[in-house]
Write a protein that holds these residues in place. Structure first.
Motif, PDB file in Angstrom:
ATOM      1  N   GLN A   1     -12.855   2.390 -26.128  1.00  8.90           N
ATOM      2  CA  GLN A   1     -11.822   2.382 -27.162  1.00  8.90           C
ATOM      3  C   GLN A   1     -11.461   3.800 -27.594  1.00  8.90           C
ATOM      4  O   GLN A   1     -10.289   4.114 -27.838  1.00  8.90           O
ATOM      5  CB  GLN A   1     -12.301   1.554 -28.357  1.00  8.90           C
ATOM      6  CG  GLN A   1     -12.526   0.089 -28.005  1.00  8.90           C
ATOM      7  CD  GLN A   1     -12.944  -0.745 -29.197  1.00  8.90           C
ATOM      8  OE1 GLN A   1     -12.253  -0.790 -30.215  1.00  8.90           O
ATOM      9  NE2 GLN A   1     -14.083  -1.415 -29.090  1.00  8.90           N
ATOM     10  N   ILE A   2     -12.470   4.663 -27.676  1.00 10.37           N
ATOM     11  CA  ILE A   2     -12.193   6.059 -28.016  1.00 10.37           C
ATOM     12  C   ILE A   2     -11.440   6.735 -26.870  1.00 10.37           C
ATOM     13  O   ILE A   2     -10.480   7.486 -27.091  1.00 10.37           O
ATOM     14  CB  ILE A   2     -13.505   6.802 -28.316  1.00 10.37           C
ATOM     15  CG1 ILE A   2     -14.206   6.173 -29.522  1.00 10.37           C
ATOM     16  CG2 ILE A   2     -13.250   8.287 -28.556  1.00 10.37           C
ATOM     17  CD1 ILE A   2     -15.586   6.738 -29.801  1.00 10.37           C
ATOM     18  N   ALA A   3     -11.859   6.454 -25.633  1.00 12.22           N
ATOM     19  CA  ALA A   3     -11.207   7.053 -24.464  1.00 12.22           C
ATOM     20  C   ALA A   3      -9.753   6.611 -24.353  1.00 12.22           C
ATOM     21  O   ALA A   3      -8.876   7.399 -23.962  1.00 12.22           O
ATOM     22  CB  ALA A   3     -11.979   6.682 -23.198  1.00 12.22           C
ATOM     23  N   GLU A   4      -9.473   5.352 -24.700  1.00  9.03           N
ATOM     24  CA  GLU A   4      -8.096   4.852 -24.627  1.00  9.03           C
ATOM     25  C   GLU A   4      -7.181   5.639 -25.573  1.00  9.03           C
ATOM     26  O   GLU A   4      -6.048   5.986 -25.214  1.00  9.03           O
ATOM     27  CB  GLU A   4      -8.057   3.371 -24.971  1.00  9.03           C
ATOM     28  CG  GLU A   4      -6.656   2.776 -24.909  1.00  9.03           C
ATOM     29  CD  GLU A   4      -6.626   1.326 -25.348  1.00  9.03           C
ATOM     30  OE1 GLU A   4      -5.597   0.672 -25.147  1.00  9.03           O
ATOM     31  OE2 GLU A   4      -7.631   0.850 -25.894  1.00  9.03           O
ATOM     32  N   THR A   5      -7.675   5.914 -26.772  1.00 13.02           N
ATOM     33  CA  THR A   5      -6.892   6.697 -27.724  1.00 13.02           C
ATOM     34  C   THR A   5      -6.609   8.087 -27.171  1.00 13.02           C
ATOM     35  O   THR A   5      -5.481   8.603 -27.286  1.00 13.02           O
ATOM     36  CB  THR A   5      -7.647   6.827 -29.064  1.00 13.02           C
ATOM     37  OG1 THR A   5      -7.902   5.521 -29.588  1.00 13.02           O
ATOM     38  CG2 THR A   5      -6.857   7.635 -30.068  1.00 13.02           C
ATOM     39  N   TYR A   6      -7.601   8.698 -26.556  1.00 12.63           N
ATOM     40  CA  TYR A   6      -7.445  10.043 -26.005  1.00 12.63           C
ATOM     41  C   TYR A   6      -6.449  10.039 -24.850  1.00 12.63           C
ATOM     42  O   TYR A   6      -5.581  10.930 -24.759  1.00 12.63           O
ATOM     43  CB  TYR A   6      -8.805  10.561 -25.542  1.00 12.63           C
ATOM     44  CG  TYR A   6      -8.795  12.005 -25.127  1.00 12.63           C
ATOM     45  CD1 TYR A   6      -8.535  13.012 -26.053  1.00 12.63           C
ATOM     46  CD2 TYR A   6      -9.060  12.372 -23.811  1.00 12.63           C
ATOM     47  CE1 TYR A   6      -8.531  14.347 -25.681  1.00 12.63           C
ATOM     48  CE2 TYR A   6      -9.069  13.698 -23.422  1.00 12.63           C
ATOM     49  CZ  TYR A   6      -8.795  14.681 -24.357  1.00 12.63           C
ATOM     50  OH  TYR A   6      -8.791  16.005 -23.971  1.00 12.63           O
TER      51      TYR A   6
ATOM     52  N   GLU B   1     -18.550  13.016 -25.849  1.00 10.00           N
ATOM     53  CA  GLU B   1     -18.622  14.252 -26.624  1.00 10.00           C
ATOM     54  C   GLU B   1     -18.356  13.990 -28.106  1.00 10.00           C
ATOM     55  O   GLU B   1     -19.037  14.546 -28.982  1.00 10.00           O
ATOM     56  CB  GLU B   1     -17.604  15.265 -26.096  1.00 10.00           C
ATOM     57  CG  GLU B   1     -17.947  15.844 -24.740  1.00 10.00           C
ATOM     58  CD  GLU B   1     -16.852  16.770 -24.224  1.00 10.00           C
ATOM     59  OE1 GLU B   1     -15.763  16.809 -24.863  1.00 10.00           O
ATOM     60  OE2 GLU B   1     -17.073  17.439 -23.209  1.00 10.00           O
ATOM     61  N   MET B   2     -17.370  13.132 -28.393  1.00  3.38           N
ATOM     62  CA  MET B   2     -17.035  12.844 -29.781  1.00  3.38           C
ATOM     63  C   MET B   2     -18.140  12.055 -30.466  1.00  3.38           C
ATOM     64  O   MET B   2     -18.462  12.297 -31.638  1.00  3.38           O
ATOM     65  CB  MET B   2     -15.719  12.083 -29.862  1.00  3.38           C
ATOM     66  CG  MET B   2     -14.490  12.922 -29.538  1.00  3.38           C
ATOM     67  SD  MET B   2     -14.335  14.398 -30.569  1.00  3.38           S
ATOM     68  CE  MET B   2     -14.243  13.674 -32.215  1.00  3.38           C
ATOM     69  N   LEU B   3     -18.746  11.092 -29.751  1.00  4.46           N
ATOM     70  CA  LEU B   3     -19.855  10.344 -30.335  1.00  4.46           C
ATOM     71  C   LEU B   3     -21.032  11.277 -30.642  1.00  4.46           C
ATOM     72  O   LEU B   3     -21.694  11.134 -31.673  1.00  4.46           O
ATOM     73  CB  LEU B   3     -20.294   9.230 -29.389  1.00  4.46           C
ATOM     74  CG  LEU B   3     -19.324   8.058 -29.250  1.00  4.46           C
ATOM     75  CD1 LEU B   3     -19.812   7.078 -28.175  1.00  4.46           C
ATOM     76  CD2 LEU B   3     -19.139   7.329 -30.576  1.00  4.46           C
ATOM     77  N   ASP B   4     -21.267  12.222 -29.769  1.00  6.01           N
ATOM     78  CA  ASP B   4     -22.313  13.203 -30.015  1.00  6.01           C
ATOM     79  C   ASP B   4     -21.939  14.099 -31.192  1.00  6.01           C
ATOM     80  O   ASP B   4     -22.805  14.448 -32.022  1.00  6.01           O
ATOM     81  CB  ASP B   4     -22.529  14.044 -28.763  1.00  6.01           C
ATOM     82  CG  ASP B   4     -23.643  15.067 -28.935  1.00  6.01           C
ATOM     83  OD1 ASP B   4     -24.765  14.679 -29.283  1.00  6.01           O
ATOM     84  OD2 ASP B   4     -23.365  16.275 -28.729  1.00  6.01           O
ATOM     85  N   ARG B   5     -20.675  14.439 -31.303  1.00 10.82           N
ATOM     86  CA  ARG B   5     -20.200  15.331 -32.365  1.00 10.82           C
ATOM     87  C   ARG B   5     -20.356  14.709 -33.751  1.00 10.82           C
ATOM     88  O   ARG B   5     -20.609  15.413 -34.727  1.00 10.82           O
ATOM     89  CB  ARG B   5     -18.733  15.673 -32.108  1.00 10.82           C
ATOM     90  CG  ARG B   5     -18.185  16.801 -32.950  1.00 10.82           C
ATOM     91  CD  ARG B   5     -16.803  17.161 -32.460  1.00 10.82           C
ATOM     92  NE  ARG B   5     -16.281  18.326 -33.136  1.00 10.82           N
ATOM     93  CZ  ARG B   5     -15.095  18.868 -32.874  1.00 10.82           C
ATOM     94  NH1 ARG B   5     -14.315  18.333 -31.938  1.00 10.82           N
ATOM     95  NH2 ARG B   5     -14.678  19.921 -33.531  1.00 10.82           N
TER      96      ARG B   5
ATOM     97  N   ASP C   1     -24.266   8.875 -24.620  1.00  9.46           N
ATOM     98  CA  ASP C   1     -23.865   8.365 -23.312  1.00  9.46           C
ATOM     99  C   ASP C   1     -24.162   6.865 -23.198  1.00  9.46           C
ATOM    100  O   ASP C   1     -23.341   6.089 -22.706  1.00  9.46           O
ATOM    101  CB  ASP C   1     -24.587   9.134 -22.203  1.00  9.46           C
ATOM    102  CG  ASP C   1     -24.131   8.695 -20.824  1.00  9.46           C
ATOM    103  OD1 ASP C   1     -22.928   8.850 -20.525  1.00  9.46           O
ATOM    104  OD2 ASP C   1     -24.963   8.166 -20.062  1.00  9.46           O
ATOM    105  N   ARG C   2     -25.325   6.450 -23.682  1.00 14.38           N
ATOM    106  CA  ARG C   2     -25.669   5.023 -23.642  1.00 14.38           C
ATOM    107  C   ARG C   2     -24.869   4.240 -24.674  1.00 14.38           C
ATOM    108  O   ARG C   2     -24.376   3.150 -24.392  1.00 14.38           O
ATOM    109  CB  ARG C   2     -27.178   4.850 -23.899  1.00 14.38           C
ATOM    110  CG  ARG C   2     -27.625   3.388 -23.924  1.00 14.38           C
ATOM    111  CD  ARG C   2     -29.129   3.264 -24.026  1.00 14.38           C
ATOM    112  NE  ARG C   2     -29.636   3.741 -25.304  1.00 14.38           N
ATOM    113  CZ  ARG C   2     -29.682   2.984 -26.412  1.00 14.38           C
ATOM    114  NH1 ARG C   2     -29.229   1.724 -26.385  1.00 14.38           N
ATOM    115  NH2 ARG C   2     -30.174   3.467 -27.521  1.00 14.38           N
ATOM    116  N   ARG C   3     -24.735   4.805 -25.866  1.00 15.00           N
ATOM    117  CA  ARG C   3     -24.019   4.112 -26.937  1.00 15.00           C
ATOM    118  C   ARG C   3     -22.539   3.919 -26.592  1.00 15.00           C
ATOM    119  O   ARG C   3     -21.923   2.935 -27.023  1.00 15.00           O
ATOM    120  CB  ARG C   3     -24.149   4.894 -28.244  1.00 15.00           C
ATOM    121  CG  ARG C   3     -25.535   4.853 -28.858  1.00 15.00           C
ATOM    122  CD  ARG C   3     -25.890   3.439 -29.297  1.00 15.00           C
ATOM    123  NE  ARG C   3     -27.131   3.394 -30.060  1.00 15.00           N
ATOM    124  CZ  ARG C   3     -27.607   2.302 -30.633  1.00 15.00           C
ATOM    125  NH1 ARG C   3     -26.963   1.161 -30.502  1.00 15.00           N
ATOM    126  NH2 ARG C   3     -28.733   2.332 -31.303  1.00 15.00           N
TER     127      ARG C   3
END
Length: 344
Positions: free
Chosen positions: A112-117, A134-138, A145-147
Motif C-alpha cells: 500500500q505504501i509502494a502503490e502511493t509512491y 525504508e519508510m517503515l524503518d524511518r 522488511d518482514r513487516r
C-alpha cells in the motif's frame, strides 16, 4: 509574501433528508512552511470536515463548498479531480483518525505504501518496494522488511499509526494533515508518534495541521491554534496566546475541563455545560450563547441576535476571538436570516 496555505471564508454544506447541515461556516486561517497549526474543538465542530475539504474527499453530489484554499498558489476548492489526485500524496497528505479502517485489509502494508509512491513517481515495482521498507524503518517499525509483507491486522495500534505516517510521508509532501494521530494510543506511544512527527518536520520542512482533542498535545507541539465551535472559528492565535490567555469563553471552558497535577484529587472537573448545537439549525447570534456563563442577558442582547466573527485571515493574524466581550478583536455582523434562521 503569501503564506504557504491560505484558507479564506471556507463554507461546507451537506444536503440531508432533515435539511442542510452547515458543517463549516466561514473558516479562515493561514499556515507557513515548517510550522504546525493545531485545530481543536468538540466532536462535530467541523475540524475533520475542514481538512477533508482541502483534499477534495467529500461526495460532490451531496456537498456544496465555497470559499478559497490556496496551497502555494494552487486553488484547491473547485479544482478538477485530476488536479487533486496529483496533489494528494505528493504535495498534501493526511493521517486519518483510524488507521485500521484507512488501511486496506486485503493488501500488505508495504504494498500500500509502494502503490502511493509509484502513483506519484516513475518508480518501478522493486524500487517502490525498497522505498516502502525504508519508510517503515524511518518511522521506527522493527524488522521493516518482514513487516512490509504483513497485513494491517497483524500490526498493533501504534504500529498501524506509524505505517499510516509512513504512507503519508513516502512522497515527502509539503503539507501533512494529522487527524487525531494519537487517539486510542497509550501515553508512551503517543509521545513516540509526536516525536516522530517533529523529527520528520524538521528534516523535510513540512507544514502540519494537527487535529486533536488533547490540549496538552497542542501546548507541546503546535505553533498556532485555531479553536472551532459549531462549524466556525471562535478563537485564533499563537499557542502561547490562546492557551495562556484565552479570550473566548468556550476556549476557557475547554481549558478548565482539563485536570491539573496541582489540583487536589477530590476537586471535581469543570465540564462545559450543555451540548453542542445542531448544525441543521444553529442558534441565532453567537452559537455558544446557550452554554455561556458570561452571556449578555436580554432578548435583544448581541449574544442572542448578532453574529461575532473573526477578522479576515492575514499573514500576521494576531490573537483574535469571535466574542462580543472582545469587541476590539472581533467584527459584528447582523445575522443573515436565510443562512442562520430566525429562531431565538
Amino acid at each position: 509574501m503569501s503564506p504557504f496555505l491560505e484558507v479564506r471564508d471556507l463554507k461546507v454544506r451537506f444536503a440531508t433528508e432533515g435539511g442542510v447541515v452547515k458543517a463549516v461556516d466561514g473558516v479562515s486561517f493561514t499556515l507557513e512552511r515548517g510550522k504546525t497549526l493545531g485545530i481543536v474543538g468538540e466532536s462535530g465542530s467541523g475540524k475533520s470536515v475542514t481538512n477533508l475539504t482541502l483534499l477534495g474527499l467529500h461526495n460532490p453530489a451531496r456537498t456544496t463548498v465555497t470559499g478559497s484554499a490556496l496551497l502555494d498558489g494552487t486553488e484547491l476548492i473547485g479544482a478538477p479531480e485530476r488536479t487533486l489526485r496529483d496533489l494528494r500524496g505528493r504535495r498534501i497528505s493526511m493521517v486519518f483518525q483510524d488507521p485500521l479502517t484507512a488501511l486496506s485489509p486485503y493488501y500488505p502494508v508495504g504494498a500500500q505504501i509502494a502503490e502511493t509512491y509509484r502513483r506519484h513517481t516513475r518508480a518501478g515495482r522493486k524500487e517502490a518496494a525498497v522505498r516502502a521498507v525504508e519508510m517503515l524503518d524511518r518511522v521506527g517499525i522493527p524488522q521493516p522488511d518482514r513487516r512490509a509483507r504483513e497485513h494491517p491486522h497483524l500490526f498493533s495500534g501504534g504500529m498501524r499509526q506509524r505505517a499510516m505516517i509512513a504512507m503519508a510521508l513516502v512522497c515527502e509532501p509539503d503539507l501533512l494533515i494529522a487527524d487525531e494521530p494519537t487517539t486510542a494510543l497509550d501515553v508512551t506511544v503517543q509521545a513516540q508518534i509526536l516525536e516522530l512527527l517533529a523529527e520528520l518536520q524538521a528534516q523535510l520542512g513540512t507544514a502540519i495541521i494537527l487535529v486533536t482533542h488533547d490540549l496538552g498535545v497542542v501546548a507541546d507541539v503546535t505553533d498556532d491554534v485555531l479553536v472551532m465551535y459549531a462549524g466556525r472559528a471562535v478563537e485564533r492565535g499563537s499557542a502561547d496566546e490562546v492557551l495562556g490567555a484565552p479570550r473566548h469563553p468556550y476556549t476557557r471552558g475547554l481549558l478548565a475541563s482539563v485536570p491539573r497535577l496541582s489540583d487536589d484529587v477530590d476537586v471535581p472537573l469543570q465540564p462545559v455545560p450543555g451540548s453542542p448545537p445542531s448544525l441543521l439549525a444553529p442558534p441565532p447570534g453567537c452559537a455558544f450563547h446557550p452554554r455561556c456563563a458570561q452571556v449578555i442577558e436580554g432578548s435583544e442582547s448581541p449574544c442572542r441576535t448578532l453574529l461575532p466573527v473573526l477578522t479576515p485571515a492575514t499573514t500576521a493574524q494576531g490573537h483574535a476571538a469571535a466574542c462580543h466581550l472582545q469587541s476590539a478583536d472581533s467584527t459584528v455582523w447582523p445575522i443573515d436570516q436565510e443562512e442562520q434562521g430566525a429562531t431565538a
